[in-house]
Design a protein around this motif. Structure first.
Motif, PDB file in Angstrom:
ATOM      1  N   PRO A  22      -4.738  -4.933  -2.537  1.00 47.92           N
ATOM      2  CA  PRO A  22      -3.840  -5.418  -1.484  1.00 47.92           C
ATOM      3  C   PRO A  22      -2.385  -4.987  -1.666  1.00 47.92           C
ATOM      4  CG  PRO A  22      -4.554  -7.213  -2.924  1.00 47.92           C
ATOM      5  CD  PRO A  22      -5.391  -6.034  -3.259  1.00 47.92           C
ATOM      6  N   ARG A  23      -2.018  -4.485  -2.842  1.00 47.39           N
ATOM      7  CA  ARG A  23      -0.647  -4.032  -3.054  1.00 47.39           C
ATOM      8  C   ARG A  23      -0.393  -2.655  -2.432  1.00 47.39           C
ATOM      9  NH1 ARG A  23      -0.560  -4.616  -9.457  1.00 47.39           N
ATOM     10  NH2 ARG A  23      -2.699  -3.909  -9.076  1.00 47.39           N
ATOM     11  N   LYS A  39       4.352  -8.930  -0.092  1.00 44.80           N
ATOM     12  CA  LYS A  39       3.318  -8.126   0.545  1.00 44.80           C
ATOM     13  C   LYS A  39       3.917  -6.849   1.132  1.00 44.80           C
ATOM     14  CE  LYS A  39       0.077 -11.837   1.745  1.00 44.80           C
ATOM     15  NZ  LYS A  39      -0.668 -12.482   2.846  1.00 44.80           N
TER      16      LYS A  39
END
Length: 754
Positions: free
Chosen positions: A235-236, A601
């Motif tokens: 997700p990074r 995020k």
């Protein structure tokens, strides 16, 4: 029970039609089957969408994928629609210029637009369901591998059902509306626009989606895996959502349009060739390809329903079981159609069996070159131990080896089906060439007789890929990820196998369309003689294309050149678009250190917007090149050949009112089509299989071989995979479409070359 009752009704109607005088009832059976196919697709979609959608975190990721895919498809189809309208106007004007083609202008343009609309609907519908199935398959995987497999396959089957149904309904409805029941020998020629429209949309859908998916994939891999050392689907990584979106717009929508084009082109080409057999079979020989795809829907639907898997079972075993069931049912249905429609000529059934065997062999050959347990992939993995250079050298060597066995299979299929066609029609008072070519057409039908199930397996791949990404990005337990990894591995295999199937079917369909083009030119010349109240000499045919003729040789050179130039443009488009993604991912890591620390995020939407705009811009030039090249060649040689006196001395040319008909334009385009098809098939095989082998060599190392993830061998394999990405998912699949587009373009424009 409803399904089997309807199937029995169709079979009963077929029996009644078979003993009728004109066989027109078969057209209604095909149309009913097309409607039933859409009903089955709706049933599958509703059953899939009724499942649980997982946790809020999973839904957040799924929603981002869905929004990105829908935004891209909306912009892409707006661009394609504008191009289609421009081409429709140009086609109408071009046909109106000639007194011979002017009466056909309206019908050809209508069939072109309907083909384009149906192709667009086929691609979009499949993607619409797939981007909603991924979250449900991911959620089901938390409890049951078997349930997740069933959901993913049924979601993929929606695409297969819609594609075949729309092809049946589009061609069947146009055949009826254009008066095919009353004039079946001439109406198939008015349907060529349908294949052209389908091909146009398929090319841009596959090309644009392929540029998108591989640019995002390359960008995500090179910066994420190689530079930052983070896992796939982490997700990074700012490009990870764009990568997951690309799986849908490239593999789901693009492949759906690709197979739609194959079935549409095969139907139209076989119907044109069937007109030569009208004295033998009547309208049944013309409608036979439609009935084959009606059977395809029945067999594929049952094949999908029988797929189930135990928790400890390899998912590929279950998928293969469904494929075998589908093939056996298709064979039984094919035999029934031959009995009722082709007078029980069992040599012709043999042609269909040859097509089915060819399909099976192509799948197995592709499996050999792309599966981790076989020599080709393992040789690339071994080469990764000494760096990226040897990885690339080994992958190219494997790619150049791959066309050998498929070419032998295609050659054997064409020769045997031609022979079987001649034997099956031995008592017919038509030429042996017409008999043999119809045999090859039936072999093509046999290869495509399980297309709906094959497409379900193909769409299964991106659905499970997305499901794995959703599971990893939402931080689900490792046990769940192990289940989705198994499904993802099966999905990678099905995507590779269906690419092999697609190029095999494209090869047979392209030969069928080439034969239809030659038949069309002959019939245009014959019609001109008839309009002038003269008779074309019975011994003249447009089947011997002489490579010693300068127009043919130049056209052949241009056809080969087109394949290389098109491939170059497609690969460069991926490279340029990937550069934008790489720069943005690096910029986000640099501007926001909290991304790598996991405290903030990344901006996923920024990558999605960048790759969307770049992919749509980059797809226009190669697509336009594919459409305009055959037109330019045909018109140039038609208008200039007389000035240069480039015909072979003594060559017979049909003369009308004492003036020879100039065939140089039609012959040059035949050379372009013939050699362009051959080179395109070989290049597509090289790209598909080398790309798949590079990809699976990387995955093989990721299982722990040669040091596993983050080893030097793994980094080298990732570089090889990034080279192979535009090969296997952009240029290679686009070449499947290109070779069929060349054929459909020449079919539509044939009157303009004479």
């Amino acid at each position: 029970m409803l399904y089997f009752s309807l199937s029995a009704l169709v079979f009963f109607q077929g029996s009644t039609a078979a003993i009728g005088t004109n066989g027109g009832t078969f057209l209604w059976i095909a149309l009913v089957a097309g409607l039933l196919g859409l009903v089955f697709a709706l049933f599958l979609a509703k059953s899939v969408l009724a499942y649980d959608t997982g946790t809020p975190e999973m839904r957040m990721i799924s929603n981002a994928i869905r929004e990105g895919a829908e935004a891209f498809m909306s912009r892409q189809y707006t661009t394609i629609a504008a191009l289609a309208v421009v081409l429709a106007i140009a086609l109408f004007v071009g046909y109106k210029f000639s007194d011979f083609t002017a009466p056909l202008a309206g019908k050809v343009v209508i069939s072109f637009l309907i083909g384009a609309i149906c192709s667009g609907l086929a691609g979009y519908t499949g993607m619409f369901v797939s981007i909603r199935t991924n979250i449900r398959a991911a959620s089901a995987a938390r409890a049951s591998l078997g349930q997740a497999l069933k959901i993913a396959l049924r979601g993929g089957a929606v695409t297969g059902m819609v594609v075949i149904s729309l092809s049946l309904l589009g061609i069947g409805a146009l055949f009826f509306l254009f008066g095919g029941l009353h004039d079946p020998q001439h109406v198939p020629y008015q349907l060529v626009g349908f294949g052209f429209g389908a091909s146009l949309v398929a090319l841009f859908a596959q090309l644009g989606g392929g540029i998108y998916t591989k640019a995002a994939d390359v960008g995500a891999d090179l910066v994420g895996k190689v530079e930052a050392g983070i896992p796939e689907d982490d997700p990074r990584n700012p490009a990870v959502i764009a990568d997951l979106v690309g799986d849908n717009v490239g593999d789901c929508a693009g492949r759906g349009a690709d197979i739609f084009e194959s079935t549409a082109a095969e139907n139209v080409g076989a119907m044109i060739l069937g007109t030569a057999l009208y004295p033998v079979f009547g309208i049944k020989g013309i409608l036979f390809p439609l009935m084959v795809h009606a059977i395809n829907l029945v067999a594929s639907f049952i094949g999908v329903l029988v797929v189930h898997s135990r928790e400890d079972q390899n998912p590929m075993d279950a998928l293969n079981r469904g494929y075998y069931v589908t093939t056996l049912l298709a064979l039984a249905g094919f035999a029934g159609a031959v009995y009722y429609m082709l007078q029980g000529r069992w040599w012709l059934l043999g042609c269909g069996v040859i097509g089915m065997v060819t399909s099976f062999l192509f799948v197995r050959i592709t499996e050999y070159y792309t599966e981790t347990r076989y020599r080709p992939v393992q040789s690339i993995a071994n080469a990764s131990l000494t760096g990226p250079a040897t990885t690339i050298i080994s992958g190219l060597a494997v790619g150049m080896e791959t066309p050998a066995m498929p070419v032998i299979v295609i050659s054997a299929a064409l020769l045997l089906s031609y022979y079987f066609g001649v034997r099956g029609l031995a008592d017919a008072t038509i030429s042996d060439y017409a008999k043999g070519i119809y045999g090859t057409a039936i072999a093509t039908m046999g290869m495509l007789s399980s297309a709906a199930y094959i497409l379900a397996m193909d769409t299964f791949g991106p659905i499970t890929d997305n499901a794995g990404g959703i599971i990893e990005m939402s931080n689900q337990p490792d046990a769940v990820r192990e289940k989705t990894d198994k499904l993802d591995a099966a999905g990678n295999t099905t995507k590779a196998l269906t690419k092999g199937y697609a190029i095999g079917s494209a090869a047979l369909a392209a030969f069928l369309l080439f034969s239809a083009y030659l038949e069309t030119v002959h019939d245009i010349v014959a019609q001109r003689f008839a309009d002038a109240h003269q008779v074309l000499p019975s011994g003249w045919t447009f089947t011997n294309i002489n490579l010693a003729s300068v127009p043919v040789f130049v056209g052949a050179l241009l056809g080969a050149m087109l394949i290389f130039l098109f491939s170059s443009l497609a690969i460069k488009a991926v490279g340029r678009t990937a550069q934008y993604i790489i720069e943005d991912v690096r910029a986000q890591f640099r501007e926001n250190p909290g991304i790598m620390a996991g405290t903030s995020k990344p901006d996923y939407g920024r990558c999605v917007r960048i790759v969307t705009g770049a992919a749509l811009k980059q797809m226009v030039l190669p697509g336009a090149l594919a459409v305009l090249t055959p037109l330019a060649v045909g018109l140039v040689f038609r208008n200039l050949s007389g000035s240069f006196h480039i015909h072979i001395p003594g060559e017979y040319l049909p003369a009308l009112n004492g003036r020879s008909i100039d065939l140089a334009g039609a012959e040059a385009v035949a050379g372009l089509l013939m050699v362009g098809t051959i080179v395109g098939i070989l290049m597509a095989m090289l790209m598909n299989n080398s790309g798949g082998a590079w990809d699976n060599a990387k995955k093989y190392i990721e299982t722990g071989a040669h040091g596993g993830k983050r080893s030097e061998a793994h980094k080298a394999a990732v570089v090889g995979d990034t080279v192979g990405d535009p090969f296997k998912d952009t240029a290679g699949p686009s070449l499947h479409v290109l070779i069929k587009l060349l054929a459909t373009v020449t079919l539509v424009l044939a009157p303009l070359f004479l």
